[in-house]
Design a protein around this motif. Structure first.
Motif, PDB file in Angstrom:
ATOM      1  N   ASP A 235       0.809  -1.228   0.000  1.00 33.55           N
ATOM      2  CA  ASP A 235       0.000   0.000   0.000  1.00 33.55           C
ATOM      3  C   ASP A 235       0.843   1.278   0.000  1.00 33.55           C
ATOM      4  O   ASP A 235       0.506   2.256   0.667  1.00 33.55           O
ATOM      5  CB  ASP A 235      -0.937   0.002   1.208  1.00 33.55           C
ATOM      6  N   TYR A 236       1.930   1.291  -0.766  1.00 30.78           N
ATOM      7  CA  TYR A 236       2.798   2.475  -0.754  1.00 30.78           C
ATOM      8  C   TYR A 236       2.126   3.715  -1.333  1.00 30.78           C
ATOM      9  O   TYR A 236       2.396   4.836  -0.882  1.00 30.78           O
ATOM     10  CB  TYR A 236       4.119   2.186  -1.471  1.00 30.78           C
ATOM     11  N   ASP A 237       1.266   3.548  -2.300  1.00 29.01           N
ATOM     12  CA  ASP A 237       0.565   4.717  -2.845  1.00 29.01           C
ATOM     13  C   ASP A 237      -0.273   5.391  -1.759  1.00 29.01           C
ATOM     14  O   ASP A 237      -0.318   6.623  -1.662  1.00 29.01           O
ATOM     15  CB  ASP A 237      -0.325   4.309  -4.023  1.00 29.01           C
ATOM     16  N   LYS A 238      -0.917   4.583  -0.932  1.00 29.74           N
ATOM     17  CA  LYS A 238      -1.727   5.117   0.167  1.00 29.74           C
ATOM     18  C   LYS A 238      -0.842   5.802   1.207  1.00 29.74           C
ATOM     19  O   LYS A 238      -1.185   6.870   1.731  1.00 29.74           O
ATOM     20  CB  LYS A 238      -2.524   3.986   0.817  1.00 29.74           C
ATOM     21  N   ARG A 239       0.296   5.197   1.496  1.00 33.52           N
ATOM     22  CA  ARG A 239       1.227   5.793   2.462  1.00 33.52           C
ATOM     23  C   ARG A 239       1.702   7.167   1.988  1.00 33.52           C
ATOM     24  O   ARG A 239       1.758   8.122   2.762  1.00 33.52           O
ATOM     25  CB  ARG A 239       2.444   4.875   2.657  1.00 33.52           C
ATOM     26  N   ILE A 240       2.056   7.248   0.718  1.00 36.13           N
ATOM     27  CA  ILE A 240       2.610   8.492   0.189  1.00 36.13           C
ATOM     28  C   ILE A 240       1.575   9.618   0.220  1.00 36.13           C
ATOM     29  O   ILE A 240       1.902  10.769   0.523  1.00 36.13           O
ATOM     30  CB  ILE A 240       3.170   8.256  -1.225  1.00 36.13           C
ATOM     31  N   ILE A 241       0.321   9.302  -0.074  1.00 37.06           N
ATOM     32  CA  ILE A 241      -0.747  10.311   0.021  1.00 37.06           C
ATOM     33  C   ILE A 241      -0.847  10.831   1.452  1.00 37.06           C
ATOM     34  O   ILE A 241      -0.942  12.041   1.695  1.00 37.06           O
ATOM     35  CB  ILE A 241      -2.093   9.717  -0.437  1.00 37.06           C
ATOM     36  N   TRP A 242      -0.816   9.917   2.399  1.00 39.75           N
ATOM     37  CA  TRP A 242      -0.887  10.263   3.830  1.00 39.75           C
ATOM     38  C   TRP A 242       0.309  11.115   4.239  1.00 39.75           C
ATOM     39  O   TRP A 242       0.157  12.182   4.842  1.00 39.75           O
ATOM     40  CB  TRP A 242      -0.949   8.959   4.622  1.00 39.75           C
ATOM     41  N   TRP A 243       1.517  10.685   3.896  1.00 42.36           N
ATOM     42  CA  TRP A 243       2.729  11.417   4.277  1.00 42.36           C
ATOM     43  C   TRP A 243       2.778  12.798   3.626  1.00 42.36           C
ATOM     44  O   TRP A 243       3.181  13.772   4.264  1.00 42.36           O
ATOM     45  CB  TRP A 243       3.969  10.623   3.882  1.00 42.36           C
ATOM     46  N   ASN A 244       2.375  12.872   2.358  1.00 40.09           N
ATOM     47  CA  ASN A 244       2.395  14.167   1.664  1.00 40.09           C
ATOM     48  C   ASN A 244       1.450  15.168   2.324  1.00 40.09           C
ATOM     49  O   ASN A 244       1.749  16.368   2.398  1.00 40.09           O
ATOM     50  CB  ASN A 244       2.021  13.994   0.192  1.00 40.09           C
ATOM     51  N   LYS A 245       0.309  14.670   2.797  1.00 40.24           N
ATOM     52  CA  LYS A 245      -0.634  15.568   3.477  1.00 40.24           C
ATOM     53  C   LYS A 245      -0.013  16.110   4.760  1.00 40.24           C
ATOM     54  O   LYS A 245      -0.123  17.303   5.066  1.00 40.24           O
ATOM     55  CB  LYS A 245      -1.946  14.846   3.784  1.00 40.24           C
ATOM     56  N   ARG A 246       0.652  15.243   5.503  1.00 32.89           N
ATOM     57  CA  ARG A 246       1.316  15.686   6.734  1.00 32.89           C
ATOM     58  C   ARG A 246       2.422  16.701   6.419  1.00 32.89           C
ATOM     59  O   ARG A 246       2.567  17.717   7.110  1.00 32.89           O
ATOM     60  CB  ARG A 246       1.892  14.477   7.478  1.00 32.89           C
ATOM     61  N   ALA A 247       3.191  16.419   5.370  1.00 31.23           N
ATOM     62  CA  ALA A 247       4.272  17.340   4.991  1.00 31.23           C
ATOM     63  C   ALA A 247       3.710  18.702   4.597  1.00 31.23           C
ATOM     64  O   ALA A 247       4.294  19.743   4.924  1.00 31.23           O
ATOM     65  CB  ALA A 247       5.083  16.744   3.844  1.00 31.23           C
ATOM     66  N   SER A 248       2.570  18.704   3.899  1.00 28.10           N
ATOM     67  CA  SER A 248       1.960  19.976   3.502  1.00 28.10           C
ATOM     68  C   SER A 248       1.423  20.726   4.714  1.00 28.10           C
ATOM     69  O   SER A 248       1.430  21.964   4.740  1.00 28.10           O
ATOM     70  CB  SER A 248       0.846  19.743   2.479  1.00 28.10           C
TER      71      SER A 248
END
Length: 336
Positions: free
Chosen positions: A209-222
């Motif tokens: 589920d790396y695509d899901k992880r990256i969406i989550w992490w990108n939101k936190r980074a933003s």
């Protein structure tokens, strides 16, 4: 004619100066304040965990998050066993998490990454350990937040970037984008994706589920970027991730403040309920919910918002040497 030649000569010199300036600025000059020191590796614990001779604290590698692995003497056999029915083991563990966010667990690819890390570092003669910036040097667990510049064949290689470029880790920006190497991490991840390396190769037995992880992490980074752009200069706003903010906040006891951070732990076995924000080792900040306001836990959807950065506002108080804010209303806690 002489005037024209003089002007052309001056113009040529200016162009040459600009070209030289570009070359010089293109070569990275590391601020000495960012260098922790040069060390030798004493142990490779897994793909993103190392021990160093003489270093006074453990490290957390920035920009990467390799998969977990068994580490005992039977690690290879255990990894093989779960590989036979992978990713069933992952989904069993995932199903136990209430809010549906991705989990970390031992994986076959985690063991493979560990093996690669040991091989990659076997001819490393020394490691220059560097920080990202001067605002945050350690995490809440007392680990240095670092990049590892590994000396191989007389040249320094950024291990963190190599991990991403070769597909052994995604670009891990859950705690913010890299200040120094954001562009390079993005390019490294795109290279690995394009060439189907490591975690981007569907044949490898890694987290699904790396695509899901990256969406989550990108939101936190933003969320972090938004705070830094809008509120970093406001005196009564405090980013709990940054060094010195807890100490600065102590001067505002009795005043209205706004806290930016993440809930690391929910202590709800007795009253009052504590939403705990970890600052550093043995230093915490609490949002306090008394029994009469217990319904706030459900109203706030804590299981989900604890996965993101939040704003907490209220009157700053102190209890038993710990700074805190009492939560009386849902409006005190905001998700960006």
């Amino acid at each position: 004619m002489d005037i024209k030649n003089s002007i052309n000569k001056i113009f040529s010199i200016q162009i040459l100066f600009l070209l030289l300036l570009t070359v010089v600025s293109g070569a990275q000059v590391v601020d000495s304040n960012l260098i922790i020191g040069e060390y030798t590796i004493s142990k490779v614990t897994d793909g993103d965990t190392f021990r160093f001779d003489g270093l006074d604290a453990p490290t957390r590698l920035l920009g990467i998050d390799t998969e977990e692995t068994f580490k005992d003497k039977n690690a290879r056999e255990k990894s093989y066993e779960i590989s036979l029915d992978w990713p069933r083991e992952y989904y069993l563990i995932q199903s136990q998490k209430k809010n549906g966010f991705p989990v970390k667990c031992d994986s076959p690819f985690g063991f493979e990454t560990w093996e690669w890390a040991k091989d990659f570092t076997k001819d490393v003669t020394s490691v220059r350990i560097e920080k990202d910036d001067t605002t945050r040097g350690m995490d809440a667990y007392g680990r240095y937040l670092v990049y590892l510049m590994m000396k191989k064949d007389g040249k320094y290689v950024n291990y963190n970037l190599e991990c991403v470029r070769l597909g052994y880790s995604p670009y891990y920006n859950k705690y913010g984008n890299s200040k120094r190497f954001h562009k390079e991490f993005i390019e490294a991840q795109e290279y690995a994706r394009k060439n189907k390396l490591g975690i981007w190769d569907k044949k490898n037995k890694c987290y699904p589920d790396y695509d899901k992880r990256i969406i989550w992490w990108n939101k936190r980074a933003s969320q972090i970027e938004n705070f830094e752009k809008k509120f970093a200069t406001f005196e009564n706003y405090f980013n709990l991730m940054n060094d010195g903010e807890y100490e600065r906040m102590s001067k505002y006891i009795g005043k209205e403040v706004i806290i930016f951070g993440t809930i690391s732990e929910i202590l709800n076995q007795k009253y009052p309920i504590l939403l705990r924000f970890s600052i550093r080792k043995n230093v915490n900040f609490d949002a306090v919910i008394y029994e009469e306001n217990e319904s706030l836990l459900n109203d706030l959807n804590i299981d989900e918002i604890k996965e993101y950065y939040i704003y907490l506002k209220g009157k700053l108080t102190e209890y038993n040497g710990r700074l805190q804010i009492v939560l009386n209303e849902k409006s005190q806690l905001l998700l960006d």
